[in-house]
Design an enzyme around this catalytic site. Structure first.
Site, short mmCIF file in Angstrom:
data_model
loop_
_atom_site.label_atom_id
_atom_site.label_comp_id
_atom_site.label_asym_id
_atom_site.label_seq_id
_atom_site.Cartn_x
_atom_site.Cartn_y
_atom_site.Cartn_z
N ASP A 26 5.70 7.16 -1.79
CA ASP A 26 6.16 7.33 -3.34
C ASP A 26 4.90 6.63 -4.18
O ASP A 26 5.00 5.86 -4.94
CB ASP A 26 7.32 6.42 -3.62
CG ASP A 26 8.65 6.68 -3.26
OD1 ASP A 26 8.37 7.97 -2.63
OD2 ASP A 26 9.68 6.27 -3.30
N LYS A 131 12.56 13.06 -2.06
CA LYS A 131 13.87 12.18 -1.54
C LYS A 131 14.59 11.78 -2.82
O LYS A 131 13.86 11.48 -3.90
CB LYS A 131 13.56 11.03 -0.66
CG LYS A 131 12.39 10.05 -1.82
CD LYS A 131 12.08 9.13 -0.26
CE LYS A 131 10.95 7.86 -1.08
NZ LYS A 131 11.87 7.11 -1.89
N LYS A 134 16.10 5.75 -2.15
CA LYS A 134 15.04 5.00 -1.94
C LYS A 134 14.35 5.11 -0.35
O LYS A 134 13.45 5.32 -0.23
CB LYS A 134 15.50 3.44 -2.05
CG LYS A 134 15.78 2.98 -3.27
CD LYS A 134 15.28 3.39 -4.62
CE LYS A 134 15.96 3.01 -5.88
NZ LYS A 134 14.91 3.43 -6.94
N VAL A 159 4.61 2.24 -1.91
CA VAL A 159 5.22 1.44 -2.85
C VAL A 159 6.76 1.79 -3.02
O VAL A 159 6.90 3.09 -2.81
CB VAL A 159 4.62 1.57 -4.26
CG1 VAL A 159 3.17 1.10 -4.20
CG2 VAL A 159 4.60 2.95 -4.81
N CYS A 164 11.31 1.01 -1.67
CA CYS A 164 11.22 2.12 -0.93
C CYS A 164 10.60 1.90 0.50
O CYS A 164 11.12 2.63 1.59
CB CYS A 164 10.65 3.35 -1.76
SG CYS A 164 11.68 3.78 -3.13
N GLN A 204 11.78 -12.65 13.82
CA GLN A 204 12.60 -12.59 15.01
C GLN A 204 12.02 -11.48 16.08
O GLN A 204 12.64 -10.60 16.40
CB GLN A 204 13.87 -12.02 14.45
CG GLN A 204 14.54 -13.05 13.34
CD GLN A 204 15.95 -12.24 13.19
OE1 GLN A 204 16.67 -12.48 13.91
NE2 GLN A 204 16.01 -12.08 12.02
N1 TIU Z 1 9.56 4.06 -4.68
C1 TIU Z 1 10.27 3.11 -4.93
O1 TIU Z 1 9.94 1.75 -4.61
N2 TIU Z 1 11.20 3.04 -6.15
C2 TIU Z 1 11.56 2.20 -6.81
O2 TIU Z 1 12.27 2.22 -7.80
N3 TIU Z 1 10.83 0.83 -6.84
C3 TIU Z 1 10.98 -0.20 -7.50
O3 TIU Z 1 10.61 -1.42 -7.09
N4 TIU Z 1 11.68 -0.06 -8.53
#
Ligand code: TIU
Length: 224
Positions: A26, A131, A134, A159, A164, A204
């Site tokens: 993403d 996708k 998340k 990110v 995600c 862990q």
């Molecule tokens: N790609 C992803 O993490 N989508 C989100 O919406 N992330 C947020 O932190 N909002």
């Protein structure tokens, strides 16, 4: 067969180029670029933008080494029929998914903000997984692609770390993949979540996988 010896926490691991994929999660304009949806929600995108350079180095090295590279994008059909009503309602946002945002309709496929940033743009040969959720495995063909390629290990970048990236690592772990997250190549809008999310993966005995960084990945590749 090229074997990589990888320094990581909680312990080093070795794996083959042929059964490894780099997963770039993403890295879309709407999350990462100033003026996008993420910033419009009040987030500091500089915390995500620091991942771009190390991601570029990792992406380039993986391409050179012939490692499978797969990209993901979070987003929806233009009619939003694949977006759960709960997701559309969430946040009570004035401008949310499907609405006209600063870079086109927010998280809608084909819109400017939905696409991957130019610095990390996929090559035509690299699969892009669109996708709706998340997690990158939820209602996508990612698992099929990985199995067809004989992939066992995922190097994970992208990110956001606790959303995600974490969801995808958890999904992958339950499907039998070894996941290795590069800490300087994943970013969160919240510094405290970044620290906690990385700690959770390697706690862990590596409950969800391993944590390393771009320098150690590049070292492992150059020695293999
Ligand atoms: N790609 C992803 O993490 N989508 C989100 O919406 N992330 C947020 O932190 N909002």
């Amino acid at each position: 067969m090229a074997i990589m010896h990888f320094e990581a926490e909680p312990y080093p691991l070795a794996f083959e180029h042929a059964s490894t994929a780099l997963l770039m999660i993403d890295m879309q304009r709407d999350f990462v670029e100033p003026g996008g949806f993420g910033e419009m929600l009040g987030n500091d995108v500089s915390l995500l933008r620091s991942t771009i350079e190390p991601c570029q180095r990792v992406l380039e090295a993986a391409r050179q080494a012939g490692i499978t590279v797969i990209h993901t994008r979070e987003g929806h059909r233009s009619d939003l029929t694949d977006a759960p009503p709960s997701k559309l309602r969430r946040g009570r946002l004035e401008i949310g998914i499907g609405d006209k945002g600063p870079m086109g309709r927010v998280l809608v496929r084909g819109e400017h903000g939905h696409d991957i940033i130019p610095e990390l743009y996929p090559l035509p040969s690299e699969p892009v997984i669109d996708k709706p959720g998340k997690g990158a495995f939820h209602e996508t063909d990612l698992n099929l692609i990985l199995r067809n390629r004989g992939i066992k290990t995922l190097i994970v970048c992208g990110v956001t770390t606790e959303v995600c990236v974490h969801t995808t690592v958890r999904e992958a772990n339950d499907r039998g993949y070894d996941c290795l997250v590069l800490e300087d190549c994943v970013g969160s809008y919240f510094p405290e979540f970044q620290v906690a999310a990385l700690a959770m993966i390697k706690a862990q005995g590596g409950i969800f996988g391993w944590v390393s960084d771009s320098a150690r990945f590049l070292a492992a590749l150059s020695e293999s």
